[in-house]
Design a protein around this motif. Structure first.
Motif, mmCIF file in Angstrom:
data_model
loop_
_atom_site.group_PDB
_atom_site.id
_atom_site.type_symbol
_atom_site.label_atom_id
_atom_site.label_comp_id
_atom_site.label_asym_id
_atom_site.label_seq_id
_atom_site.Cartn_x
_atom_site.Cartn_y
_atom_site.Cartn_z
ATOM 1 N N PRO B 97 0.834 -1.204 0.000
ATOM 2 C CA PRO B 97 0.000 0.000 0.000
ATOM 3 C C PRO B 97 0.873 1.260 0.000
ATOM 4 N N TRP B 98 0.449 2.256 -0.762
ATOM 5 C CA TRP B 98 1.248 3.466 -0.984
ATOM 6 C C TRP B 98 1.772 4.060 0.320
ATOM 7 N N ARG B 99 0.892 4.204 1.288
ATOM 8 C CA ARG B 99 1.291 4.857 2.540
ATOM 9 C C ARG B 99 2.242 4.021 3.375
ATOM 10 N N SER B 100 2.304 2.715 3.081
ATOM 11 C CA SER B 100 3.198 1.842 3.846
ATOM 12 C C SER B 100 4.597 1.791 3.239
ATOM 13 N N ARG B 101 4.769 2.439 2.098
ATOM 14 C CA ARG B 101 6.102 2.432 1.466
ATOM 15 C C ARG B 101 6.981 3.504 2.107
ATOM 16 N N PRO B 102 8.273 3.209 2.249
ATOM 17 C CA PRO B 102 9.179 4.257 2.740
ATOM 18 C C PRO B 102 9.120 5.459 1.792
ATOM 19 N N GLU B 103 9.382 6.637 2.337
ATOM 20 C CA GLU B 103 9.290 7.861 1.521
ATOM 21 C C GLU B 103 10.209 7.792 0.295
ATOM 22 N N ILE B 104 11.387 7.184 0.461
ATOM 23 C CA ILE B 104 12.295 7.084 -0.695
ATOM 24 C C ILE B 104 11.687 6.250 -1.814
ATOM 25 N N PHE B 105 10.824 5.291 -1.461
ATOM 26 C CA PHE B 105 10.170 4.488 -2.498
ATOM 27 C C PHE B 105 9.024 5.276 -3.141
ATOM 28 N N ARG B 106 8.393 6.155 -2.376
ATOM 29 C CA ARG B 106 7.296 6.937 -2.941
ATOM 30 C C ARG B 106 7.825 8.037 -3.850
ATOM 31 N N LYS B 107 8.979 8.589 -3.499
ATOM 32 C CA LYS B 107 9.448 9.787 -4.203
ATOM 33 C C LYS B 107 10.615 9.556 -5.154
ATOM 34 N N GLN B 108 11.271 8.401 -5.060
ATOM 35 C CA GLN B 108 12.491 8.211 -5.848
ATOM 36 C C GLN B 108 12.403 6.995 -6.774
ATOM 37 N N SER B 109 11.189 6.780 -7.293
ATOM 38 C CA SER B 109 11.021 5.709 -8.267
ATOM 39 C C SER B 109 11.689 6.102 -9.575
ATOM 40 N N LEU B 110 12.459 5.193 -10.133
ATOM 41 C CA LEU B 110 12.998 5.426 -11.478
ATOM 42 C C LEU B 110 12.142 4.714 -12.516
ATOM 43 N N ALA B 111 11.624 3.550 -12.141
ATOM 44 C CA ALA B 111 10.778 2.792 -13.062
ATOM 45 C C ALA B 111 10.183 1.588 -12.352
ATOM 46 N N ARG B 112 9.129 1.074 -12.918
ATOM 47 C CA ARG B 112 8.593 -0.218 -12.494
ATOM 48 C C ARG B 112 8.239 -0.985 -13.742
ATOM 49 N N ILE B 113 8.336 -2.309 -13.673
ATOM 50 C CA ILE B 113 8.067 -3.155 -14.839
ATOM 51 C C ILE B 113 7.084 -4.239 -14.413
ATOM 52 N N PRO B 114 6.002 -4.408 -15.167
ATOM 53 C CA PRO B 114 5.068 -5.483 -14.819
ATOM 54 C C PRO B 114 5.753 -6.838 -14.906
ATOM 55 N N SER B 115 5.173 -7.823 -14.224
ATOM 56 C CA SER B 115 5.689 -9.180 -14.359
ATOM 57 C C SER B 115 5.488 -9.610 -15.807
ATOM 58 N N ILE B 116 6.324 -10.493 -16.223
ATOM 59 C CA ILE B 116 6.280 -10.936 -17.618
ATOM 60 C C ILE B 116 5.087 -11.857 -17.822
ATOM 61 N N ALA B 117 4.284 -11.504 -18.817
ATOM 62 C CA ALA B 117 3.226 -12.421 -19.216
ATOM 63 C C ALA B 117 3.902 -13.540 -20.000
ATOM 64 N N VAL B 118 3.895 -14.726 -19.440
ATOM 65 C CA VAL B 118 4.601 -15.817 -20.101
ATOM 66 C C VAL B 118 3.822 -16.227 -21.352
ATOM 67 N N VAL B 119 4.506 -16.077 -22.469
ATOM 68 C CA VAL B 119 3.890 -16.436 -23.752
ATOM 69 C C VAL B 119 4.452 -17.787 -24.174
ATOM 70 N N PRO B 120 3.587 -18.809 -24.227
ATOM 71 C CA PRO B 120 4.121 -20.112 -24.605
ATOM 72 C C PRO B 120 4.663 -20.111 -26.032
ATOM 73 N N GLU B 121 5.821 -20.704 -26.180
ATOM 74 C CA GLU B 121 6.385 -20.813 -27.536
ATOM 75 C C GLU B 121 5.464 -21.741 -28.343
ATOM 76 N N THR B 122 5.388 -21.472 -29.622
ATOM 77 C CA THR B 122 4.540 -22.292 -30.480
ATOM 78 C C THR B 122 5.082 -23.721 -30.529
ATOM 79 N N ALA B 123 4.197 -24.670 -30.271
ATOM 80 C CA ALA B 123 4.618 -26.078 -30.351
ATOM 81 C C ALA B 123 4.785 -26.447 -31.817
ATOM 82 N N GLU B 124 5.855 -27.138 -32.075
ATOM 83 C CA GLU B 124 6.103 -27.533 -33.480
ATOM 84 C C GLU B 124 5.433 -28.871 -33.750
#
Lengths: 124, 124
Positions: B97-124
């Motif tokens: 939760p936003w308010r539970s994050r340390p202030e440095i995490f609230r104010k000094q974000s450089l980026a966030r990346i979603p988890s990878i949606a695993v895309v199954p490779e095409t079966a041959e």
């Protein structure tokens, strides 16, 4: 390998859009799709990559590979974003030789994150 | 869940270290270990997170979760980094939760990346 290209579609890159105007991030997303994305790149729109002061931004990631975040982009960079993402997908380990990266990838990195070292949970 | 805390140990945060001086990133890494890291947080030193102009920097990641990169840190922030990493590990989905994050995490974000949606490779 199929890689994921996250594109922040809510980015306003520090600008206040006029009423009815499309967000700059959404314009970048559209331009990327229009540029023609290879099958090896899965384009996923996302609301905010928390790089707002350095937007527009994108992230490249894939299982077992470094993730990369790039910023200060606009729709004119779409062809280079697609080329860089395709090179990332084509590189066997996801590490594209420095000189083969588009200039925006060489100069506009916001961050990179190593792949997660999977730590097995302690068996009880 | 065990999460990974990558710490850039080569960061000079834009400064030229004097001969024999420990890099600011390495000092942050040491301070984090000295602050006492819970078992749920796996601290991994890394050479460069490509966020050099916004260093020192760290990254939090775990399978199936958003990854977060924070910057403009120094060794005095070590206790807050550990607290924030522990909260990330303790949150069932990694979203603290936003308010539970340390202030440095609230104010000094450089980026966030979603988890990878695993895309199954095409079966041959």
């Amino acid at each position: 390998m199929t890689v994921t290209l996250h594109v922040c579609v809510t980015c306003r890159a520090g600008q206040s859009p006029r009423e009815g105007e499309t967000a700059l991030g959404a314009r970048l997303h559209s331009a990327i799709l229009e540029a023609g994305v290879p099958e090896s790149v899965n384009v996923v729109p996302v609301e905010c990559l928390s790089a707002c002061s350095q937007g527009c931004s994108i992230a490249l990631s894939a299982p077992g590979r470094w993730s990369y975040v790039y910023g200060r982009l606009s729709d004119v960079n779409a062809p280079d974003v697609v080329a860089g993402a395709a090179a990332y997908a084509a590189a066997s380990d996801g590490i594209v030789p420095w000189r083969s990266r588009p200039e925006i990838f060489r100069k506009q990195s916001l961050a990179r994150i190593p792949s997660i070292a999977v730590v097995p949970e302690t068996a009880e």
